[in-house]
Design a protein around this motif. Sequence first.
Motif, short mmCIF file in Angstrom:
data_model
loop_
_atom_site.label_atom_id
_atom_site.label_comp_id
_atom_site.label_asym_id
_atom_site.label_seq_id
_atom_site.Cartn_x
_atom_site.Cartn_y
_atom_site.Cartn_z
N ILE B 343 23.40 47.19 44.10
CA ILE B 343 22.91 48.43 44.80
C ILE B 343 21.50 48.69 45.15
N ASN B 344 20.55 48.06 44.38
CA ASN B 344 19.26 47.95 44.54
C ASN B 344 19.03 47.32 45.75
N LYS B 345 19.44 46.19 45.94
CA LYS B 345 19.26 44.96 47.03
C LYS B 345 19.71 45.71 48.16
N TYR B 346 20.64 46.21 48.17
CA TYR B 346 21.09 46.65 49.78
C TYR B 346 20.75 48.50 49.74
N LYS B 347 20.16 48.87 48.62
CA LYS B 347 19.71 50.26 48.98
C LYS B 347 21.11 51.34 49.11
N LEU B 348 22.10 50.98 48.17
CA LEU B 348 23.17 51.94 48.63
C LEU B 348 22.95 52.98 47.76
N ASP B 349 23.89 53.96 48.04
CA ASP B 349 23.99 55.20 47.14
C ASP B 349 24.68 55.01 45.79
N SER B 350 23.92 55.08 44.70
CA SER B 350 24.51 54.52 43.56
C SER B 350 25.51 55.54 42.97
#
Lengths: 56, 1019
Positions: B343-350
């Motif tokens: 999630i952090n790597k691809y800056k997704l909505d957690s």
Amino acid sequence: MKNKIDRKKFFVTASLSAFGLTLLNNTPLKYFNNNKNGIEKKITLNIHPSAVKRNK
Amino acid sequence: MSLKKTVEKKDFWKNLKEYYNDPAVLKAKANEFADGVTDEFNPDTLNTVSRRRFIALLSASAAFAATACSDYQDKGEIIPYTKRPEGVLPGKPNFYATIVNGKSVLVRVREGRPINIEGNPDHPIYMGKIDAQSPAVLLNLYDPERLKEPYKKKRKIDWEKADSEILDLLGEAVVKNKEIAIITDRIASPATLKLINNFKEKFPTTKWYSYQSSGDENKRIAWQSSYGSRNVPSIKLDKAQIILSLESDFLGREGNTIENTRLFTQRKDVMNSNNFNRLYSVEGAMSLTGINSDYRIRLRADAQLEFVLSLLNEIVLKKNVQQITLTASIKSLISKYQLKNFINKYKLDSIKINYLVDDLVKYQGQSIVLAGEILPVDVHSAVIMLNEVLGNSALYDYNSVNLDFHPMSTSDELKGLVSSASKGNIGVLINFGINPIFNMPKELGLEEAFQKIPNTISIVESENETSDKSTYTLAASNELESWGDNYVRSDIYELQQPLIAPIFNTRQKENILLTWINGSAEAYSMDAIHHFVMENFKDIYNLQNSPVDFKSYWYNALHDGFVKVIPSAQIKYSFNQSSFDKISSTETTSEYLVQLQKSYFIGDGKFANNGWLQEIPHPVSKVAWDNYAALSPNSAKELGVENNDYVKVVVNGKFLEIPVMLQPGMADKLLSIELGYGRTVIGDAGKNSGFNAVVLMSGTEVSNYLLTNAAVTKPGGSYKLVSTQEHHPLDDNSVKDFHKIRKIIQEGTVEEYKKNSKFLHEDEHNLIGITREHKYEGVKWGMSIDLNKCTSCASCVTSCNVENNIPVVGKDQVANGREMHWIRIDRYYSGTPDDPEVSGQPMLCQHCDNAPCENVCPVNATNHSPDGLNQMAYNRCVGTRYCANNCPYKVRRFNFYNFRDHFADAYYENELTSLVNNPEVTVRSRGVMEKCTFCVQRIMEARETAIAEGRELKGSDVKTACQSACPADAIVFGDTNDKESKISKYREHELGYHVLEELYVKPNVTYLAKLRNTHSEEA
């Protein structure tokens, strides 16, 4: 001054010319007609004799 | 003084001669008439042409002149049947079940000509529904540029001569031990399969290659590896509470979209809002499925494998969910992928990801994860594992399996074909109805290899890039002129029958093969393939233990279009975990990814010359007539490009320049391009349409549609893309969310609806009109469109086009906003450009009770019927266009030209294409306004039937074209005066609203507000 061509000759000439143009339109000119879609013959559709129809 | 004036007598003279009293003047005065005027009258000297004869000759001359000068065409005669063909009633259509575009359909035929294609109502999969592509296939039958006879090296040749020569060539190839290569598409027909096997037996040096642009080959390979079978069970989507789509456009272009839409939308029924499903879409490019999702997460396709492995880690190792016991090696593999890191790597909505995980865990066995066809084999294998872990294999329908008769040729096999050709080892190549030179990656070198094959034969319906290079081009009959069968699902066997005898001197491609198998040109008979298919059908008959004789069974099957089959043995699926060991995740790059997709409407280019399909706007971007590179606004900003600007895409030395369309919701550094465009050997309708993206594909991996490490630059220049919907910045305050502010689109969430079912109408007030209300007696027509079910697939648009003779206008006219579609799907964005929410809305004539268009027509060409229809009298219309000006919905379409004549130099103005017209609907000419009529011709037909049967007309007697086609059943049409009818229930529903209701035009189309199934009350 009297016309050299009388009415009879005039209209006979005109009619024959028109007739000639009609023939010309139908045969040689049609050959050169831009019939790019290439549909030369009349299209006829025939229901396939083996097709089985139904109600909707 | 006297008033009488004395007038002196004056002499008046007219000329000098008279003044001087010239004797000639005096003589002239003496005679009344001049010399010669009163000569003796002799009637015999008069002209013999009387006035009567003169008039007669004049008329005849005028007639001749008119004949000579005008382009008089004999339009034929209308004569009644003296011997009516059996089963044909003039004015009444016949219906035939057959297969079109791989789907079981019902074709409407009027006096021997097919005019409409709808879904087969009895078929358990289609249930009378159809997609956007299939009805438009009719135009291919009536394409003026389809092949009409066989050619050899561009010169016409007789069939017998062609067959004879080809038989010699085939025989020679066998004798000299040269390969006979036959290239086909994916074969789903058992009869064709048998035919090809028979051909291989007859000509033993035959090698069969098959190639399909954008197919499901990767999925099948994964299934083979995981379950030992390439036959993939269908999914019970209607039983799925949670659907996770990983780049899988199952609603738009993958699998059986009709069935997928039908099953998916069964769980979007507002009458049962507790039963709503929830769709998560994780994709890089914006797709039809993505715009219908409840939660959408942007992620590039090359990161999907890592995502699935991270999910597996989270679900198996963290949440301890294991419906199957995983091996230690698998657990070790997935332990390397942490969801949080991902999630952090691809800056997704957690938040969304957590919802997803929780839902998958909560609804084990009631959810399904779908992987897109363009994803590599590894992703499919990982998804299969995820479904097994969650117990989602409970949703696999083992009774209805998607059969696979033969694998597609691998990259190595196709390279082998090219290599054999280059070495001169191929004697004959037969292209069986496809276009490999266009569709196969250029890198393979097939086009160059073609030159080295001495004899190439293309059996195709229309000229294409492959037939252009072929020695023999054999004209194939259209599907509607052909026999065949289809065995796609294990429990349903479908039959194809020809509705008409071939219009031109064409032959069915299977029948051509049969002639060659029989070994003699004289062996051809039009009926041979009929008998072949019938004989092949005996295998199915023998399995069924039917009490009726074969002939009756066969005719019944043709009548229905299919038979239900009890398979001889159920396919056994045994999950093999070791297939997972072969998975290796690849790292994503920071470079651009190019994603090649199947086109929604024109397929692999097969329908590129079909004007109807080219003109249907793309369901997401609304672009027509071209493809483009879809790019996110952020990436476009980085590159410094705007809409219509060219970008140069370079992948492994191959390049393509293509215009860009900024697409909200796209993942960054991703270009999505549709295949099938940019054809060069094509009819005039599809010329100069789009850009061929196949040039970028790799010859070493033909099933690879994800091209990594692409370099994208801005070379300069632009190309005008036409779109039916304007493209403006999403953050432009003048238009931002205007569709919600004006309540054109009204939406909510399931939670909000459960809490307060009347939320939609809370702040409404009563509207007051200035005209007296009119009471409609009898039937009053109305329509409702459920926006929960509508997926914006555009099936309604195509079926309306076919039913109502909508003309194709061409790209230049679409640019002017003059497309003639009576129903359009409006697409609205809200939210941010990175993460927009998309709302679709079919818009058509609302048949308003207080129609603003009716009052302003100066000639009363548009008026209101007693049953509530806004009518149009085409021959009264003088084209002021005031009505269109007044229409708030902008649904009126004006014929600025006679479009049949105007489009592509009168491409569709010919005797053949005019046969596609529905005779029940007026063909409109230039200068006339038109719009949706609620299929008034169908209403009249139903009314006539009701009168004939001596009963009242009921609302349920009529189904509009759009309603019939809609696979989601989103459109309901009927009598609003009947309070028990379905339409009345929808009209009175709490979620029902009218667009621009405040104008008090009283529209008769009710829209049902969309409910997004999110976790909160806010969308």
